[in-house]
Motif scaffolding. Structure first.
Motif, PDB file in Angstrom:
ATOM      1  N   PHE A  79       3.037 -11.840  -6.607  1.00  0.00           N
ATOM      2  CA  PHE A  79       2.592 -10.499  -6.949  1.00  0.00           C
ATOM      3  C   PHE A  79       1.934  -9.830  -5.734  1.00  0.00           C
ATOM      4  O   PHE A  79       2.239  -8.682  -5.395  1.00  0.00           O
ATOM      5  CB  PHE A  79       1.610 -10.588  -8.118  1.00  0.00           C
ATOM      6  CG  PHE A  79       1.166  -9.274  -8.631  1.00  0.00           C
ATOM      7  CD1 PHE A  79       2.037  -8.457  -9.333  1.00  0.00           C
ATOM      8  CD2 PHE A  79      -0.127  -8.845  -8.404  1.00  0.00           C
ATOM      9  CE1 PHE A  79       1.615  -7.231  -9.800  1.00  0.00           C
ATOM     10  CE2 PHE A  79      -0.546  -7.620  -8.864  1.00  0.00           C
ATOM     11  CZ  PHE A  79       0.321  -6.812  -9.564  1.00  0.00           C
TER      12      PHE A  79
ATOM     13  N   VAL B 275      -2.264  -0.005  -7.728  1.00  0.00           N
ATOM     14  CA  VAL B 275      -1.622  -1.211  -8.252  1.00  0.00           C
ATOM     15  C   VAL B 275      -2.584  -2.397  -8.230  1.00  0.00           C
ATOM     16  O   VAL B 275      -2.544  -3.265  -9.104  1.00  0.00           O
ATOM     17  CB  VAL B 275      -0.349  -1.519  -7.440  1.00  0.00           C
ATOM     18  CG1 VAL B 275       0.264  -2.828  -7.859  1.00  0.00           C
ATOM     19  CG2 VAL B 275       0.638  -0.379  -7.589  1.00  0.00           C
ATOM     20  N   PHE B 276      -3.487  -2.392  -7.242  1.00  0.00           N
ATOM     21  CA  PHE B 276      -4.436  -3.501  -7.136  1.00  0.00           C
ATOM     22  C   PHE B 276      -5.282  -3.641  -8.405  1.00  0.00           C
ATOM     23  O   PHE B 276      -5.834  -4.692  -8.666  1.00  0.00           O
ATOM     24  CB  PHE B 276      -5.354  -3.309  -5.938  1.00  0.00           C
ATOM     25  CG  PHE B 276      -4.706  -3.712  -4.653  1.00  0.00           C
ATOM     26  CD1 PHE B 276      -4.415  -5.047  -4.414  1.00  0.00           C
ATOM     27  CD2 PHE B 276      -4.372  -2.782  -3.700  1.00  0.00           C
ATOM     28  CE1 PHE B 276      -3.825  -5.430  -3.236  1.00  0.00           C
ATOM     29  CE2 PHE B 276      -3.771  -3.163  -2.522  1.00  0.00           C
ATOM     30  CZ  PHE B 276      -3.488  -4.486  -2.277  1.00  0.00           C
TER      31      PHE B 276
ATOM     32  N   ILE C  75       5.423  -3.395  -0.773  1.00  0.00           N
ATOM     33  CA  ILE C  75       5.509  -1.997  -1.193  1.00  0.00           C
ATOM     34  C   ILE C  75       4.662  -1.128  -0.262  1.00  0.00           C
ATOM     35  O   ILE C  75       5.122  -0.095   0.237  1.00  0.00           O
ATOM     36  CB  ILE C  75       5.055  -1.835  -2.667  1.00  0.00           C
ATOM     37  CG1 ILE C  75       6.085  -2.464  -3.610  1.00  0.00           C
ATOM     38  CG2 ILE C  75       4.853  -0.360  -3.010  1.00  0.00           C
ATOM     39  CD1 ILE C  75       5.643  -2.514  -5.067  1.00  0.00           C
ATOM     40  N   ILE C  76       3.443  -1.589   0.032  1.00  0.00           N
ATOM     41  CA  ILE C  76       2.543  -0.799   0.878  1.00  0.00           C
ATOM     42  C   ILE C  76       3.084  -0.696   2.296  1.00  0.00           C
ATOM     43  O   ILE C  76       3.226   0.401   2.848  1.00  0.00           O
ATOM     44  CB  ILE C  76       1.122  -1.414   0.854  1.00  0.00           C
ATOM     45  CG1 ILE C  76       0.513  -1.222  -0.547  1.00  0.00           C
ATOM     46  CG2 ILE C  76       0.240  -0.784   1.915  1.00  0.00           C
ATOM     47  CD1 ILE C  76      -0.736  -2.018  -0.792  1.00  0.00           C
TER      48      ILE C  76
ATOM     49  N   ILE D 139       3.208  -6.480  -3.632  1.00  0.00           N
ATOM     50  CA  ILE D 139       2.333  -5.332  -3.361  1.00  0.00           C
ATOM     51  C   ILE D 139       2.255  -5.061  -1.866  1.00  0.00           C
ATOM     52  O   ILE D 139       2.392  -3.922  -1.411  1.00  0.00           O
ATOM     53  CB  ILE D 139       0.925  -5.582  -3.953  1.00  0.00           C
ATOM     54  CG1 ILE D 139       0.992  -5.483  -5.480  1.00  0.00           C
ATOM     55  CG2 ILE D 139      -0.069  -4.572  -3.409  1.00  0.00           C
ATOM     56  CD1 ILE D 139      -0.307  -5.829  -6.165  1.00  0.00           C
TER      57      ILE D 139
ATOM     58  N   LEU E 170      -0.247   3.918  -4.412  1.00  0.00           N
ATOM     59  CA  LEU E 170       0.184   2.526  -4.547  1.00  0.00           C
ATOM     60  C   LEU E 170      -1.002   1.581  -4.641  1.00  0.00           C
ATOM     61  O   LEU E 170      -0.926   0.534  -5.282  1.00  0.00           O
ATOM     62  CB  LEU E 170       1.045   2.143  -3.346  1.00  0.00           C
ATOM     63  CG  LEU E 170       2.364   2.892  -3.229  1.00  0.00           C
ATOM     64  CD1 LEU E 170       2.964   2.649  -1.869  1.00  0.00           C
ATOM     65  CD2 LEU E 170       3.299   2.457  -4.323  1.00  0.00           C
ATOM     66  N   LEU E 171      -2.083   1.974  -3.999  1.00  0.00           N
ATOM     67  CA  LEU E 171      -3.259   1.093  -4.006  1.00  0.00           C
ATOM     68  C   LEU E 171      -3.822   0.915  -5.410  1.00  0.00           C
ATOM     69  O   LEU E 171      -4.530  -0.039  -5.692  1.00  0.00           O
ATOM     70  CB  LEU E 171      -4.330   1.652  -3.066  1.00  0.00           C
ATOM     71  CG  LEU E 171      -3.953   1.590  -1.588  1.00  0.00           C
ATOM     72  CD1 LEU E 171      -5.016   2.262  -0.750  1.00  0.00           C
ATOM     73  CD2 LEU E 171      -3.764   0.144  -1.148  1.00  0.00           C
TER      74      LEU E 171
ATOM     75  N   ILE F 151      -4.523  -4.040 -11.382  1.00  0.00           N
ATOM     76  CA  ILE F 151      -4.080  -5.059 -12.325  1.00  0.00           C
ATOM     77  C   ILE F 151      -4.607  -6.430 -11.964  1.00  0.00           C
ATOM     78  O   ILE F 151      -4.624  -7.337 -12.783  1.00  0.00           O
ATOM     79  CB  ILE F 151      -2.543  -5.117 -12.441  1.00  0.00           C
ATOM     80  CG1 ILE F 151      -1.926  -5.167 -11.067  1.00  0.00           C
ATOM     81  CG2 ILE F 151      -2.035  -3.930 -13.212  1.00  0.00           C
ATOM     82  CD1 ILE F 151      -0.453  -5.397 -11.086  1.00  0.00           C
TER      83      ILE F 151
END
Lengths: 273, 273, 273, 273
Positions: free
Chosen positions: C155, D123-124, C162-163, C159, D120-121, D126
């Motif tokens: 995971f 996302v962290f 993606i970043i 991430i 996008l950050l 979760i």
């Protein structure tokens, strides 16, 4: 108690990192080393090297003069100057100065870039920073303890590469880029280490089949150095934790680092430092 | 005490590495083997092979004659010559001689490069050097102990590659370089082992998505052989812990470090230091 | 004692691998599976597929008929046929037959290659071979025990990709091959997993600097899954060795597998199976 | 018992994941975050971005409004709003809203993609899911415990790359793609980390020889971070072994499995099962 002489104080500043002045000196030197490395890099980029030639030259002279003063100070301050001059760092220090002075007399001597590159070796100096010594010792001890095993492994890898490189030279031939056995070996190293540039790649079916075997071999073989270093590190990890003291009553030696009483018979353990 | 016969002395020199003479013999042989390997390599580089053809040929003859003498000596000295001749090293020794003699009769037989390549196998001889035996045994035992696990793992990898290779052949098609299922499998091995030549690379979005999965899979899967070999090595590392004492009654040698009584016969063990 | 019925005997042969007949059946099936996989592969190679079309077709029919008989036998022999038919292997078995029969009615239906590819899944059958079960259980248990950790790790990797992929899309732009964010992410996965095709590569200085960070990150991060699996395997390795029995006298539980007497108090241990 | 206020209930839903409502909120948020990330990606694909511009814009506005409401709710509900606003996630939350509103006033400001990327950050978030906390703590503790060792290792790798990159710049020269020292270093990182794009590859024999050394070095060096993390993880794995019992007198919890007396205060420990 006598006041320490200037020479003694300078020695402390230059050669040791325990005093505040010594730490400042080390950090300034470190910054200058990094700066000089960056300068060498920028000079090599043709667009920057041409546009800022004068500025780069001046900065280079500044750093060279500071390093020259440091070199002279190191010789004057140390008790056995000759030992320093002939030591690894003494030679590096000198070699990092010479190129600039030589370039003053012989303009345009491009091959001196090689000598200037030696200045990079000064970077190793920072390894002296005391706080990392304990940790890098750990790494060094683990690597050193497994040097014979790693040697045997690398030896086996080189033999494998020579054999497979020769086979691929025979199978693929000069038409597919495998123009000689050394090039076949080079390709085999590129493949076995999973680098895989793709500048030389097998073209025939048989060649691709052999390449597949080499790749899977390389994929599996990487486990060996990892296993060697890991088991060595785990070993070292375990030792410091127990075994440091023996119970004076029952001689049991498996105590935790902070144990005060023996876990086997209940007797008090000796004081540890 | 009888003086050892010449044959016995020669046997000691050729087959053993414990005496000074045996060591010298081994080192000379090692140098000759490396030299002969280098010669084969240089010959394959066309620019060198053509320019120094005569010199290379002479050196090659010299080495071949020395190896021939060694081969004859080995047969004469050993007690069971036939056993040596039919052994792995016996066959290698013979095969490393033949190509040169055959080339004497049949000029320009290029395919003999293949036979000449066998000379490289002589390199394995140096593995006999005694000081490495203990260490390479350690490696071999660890690999041997985990052979079934590694076999299962490699088998799973090959199945994965066959399935993903077929899928990619269907997804990407012949237009993007995946001209057949074997080529798809070859690409999948190149990707899963993280070699990544780039001679064949997915072009469609779906293909790239699947490729990403394969890559992350390959990146994670590499942990498996590493884990197998490492845990096996750590295990072996630990075993010496149990080997430090032998029971005075039943000679059993696998005792835990803190054992007081033999776990095999119940006798008390000797005090350990 | 009643003689076992034919159906019972067939069940033993087909579903079990303990009897000699069962083993022979498994091996014959294994060979046929491998053969059918090779046939699919060869057919996809256009030069072979065209030249030997008739032969390949006949062999394919032969294998399909044998597999059909096996499928029917499995249904007839098993007690709960519907359970088999709807099981994973039941569906695979059926899907590996259908494409050939369908191709009989609809000629030239190329997309059925996809269905035919499912025949490859039959290969998983050989995992049933009993001797590997113990070992692959070991692998599965280790992987299963660390599934949450590996999930968290994967995971985090996704991430990161993606970043960094988005950053590279912004930095490099469409002119250098980073035509969209998904492609940037694809490139980032290719780089982080150290595959490195080279079909897309950074061109700007800043892009190369970021790429260097990603590479070193990927080089360091690979240690994490390896560490997870290895520490899990080492854990499992350790448990079976000791702890299996407790001394009936002093309750000490750290005995070697083959210990007969307690190493702590010398009492006899209980019999182990 | 007082009924909890609406604000208290909202706080529970938004900031905690223990109640069913809190879990639903987290999952809905998670889906929206993933959706918004996918939207940003799709928009960047020019073929999709142009064809579905209106739809993407509407969805983007929808998500932005939902996130705005969430942001306002978070500020209203929390006791110290300023602390949330200036926190890491507070800034991320704000930054993920701004780009869309700004784009409303300044059309066609392409560089805002950069700001949008910050979404996008989110996302962290979760990572907060409670069930993974124990496991990711494990990973974090292992990495944190070995941070100095990994630092020393990465430092050594960078020095190696600077030195070898400079050497390759000197050996290969600008004609073969090594146009500057930074590019040489970039190539060296690509090679040492076994990525191997192949956009820059050595052409001269000496360059290839040095490249082979770098590759084998990189292949062997990868064992070091793996060894560090693995031995740290194995260590942490083992610690629970010492945590099974607490001294009834001093509450010390770090006892070896076979300890009979507390190593801290000398009191006898409770019998273990």
């Amino acid at each position: 108690m006598k006041k320490p002489s200037l020479r003694h104080r300078l020695h402390e500043i230059i050669y040791e990192a325990d005093t505040p002045a010594g730490k400042v000196f080390d950090i300034v030197l470190l910054i200058l080393i990094v700066l000089s490395v960056v300068l060498v890099m920028l000079e090599s980029v043709s667009s920057i090297g041409l546009a800022y030639a004068a500025l780069l030259n001046q900065l280079e002279w500044g750093i060279t003069i500071v390093f020259s003063l440091e070199y002279i100070a190191r010789i004057l301050v140390v008790k056995k100057p000759w030992k320093y001059i002939t030591s690894f760092f003494g030679i590096i220090d000198l070699l990092s100065l010479l190129p600039k002075y030589i370039s003053f007399f012989f303009m345009g001597s491009g091959s001196l870039v090689a000598l200037r590159a030696l200045r990079l070796l000064r970077v190793f100096r920072i390894l002296k920073l005391s706080r990392y010594i304990g940790e890098s010792n750990f790494l060094m001890t683990a690597l050193w303890a497994s040097r014979v095993k790693i040697g045997v492994f690398l030896f086996a890898v080189i033999i494998l590469c020579i054999i497979f490189g020769t086979i691929m030279y025979l199978v693929e031939g000069e038409a597919n880029g495998f123009t000689s056995i050394p090039r076949g070996i080079y390709w085999c190293i590129v493949t076995l280490t999973t680098v895989g540039y793709g500048d030389i790649a097998p073209m025939t079916s048989l060649g691709r089949f052999i390449a597949s075997i080499i790749m899977i071999l390389g994929y599996g073989i990487i486990a060996v150095p990892t296993g060697i270093v890991t088991s060595e590190m785990t070993q070292q990890h375990k030792n410091p934790d127990t075994n440091t003291q023996a119970c004076p009553s029952c001689m049991n030696e498996t105590h935790l680092d902070d144990a005060v009483y023996c876990h086997n018979c209940g007797n008090q353990l000796n004081e540890t430092t």
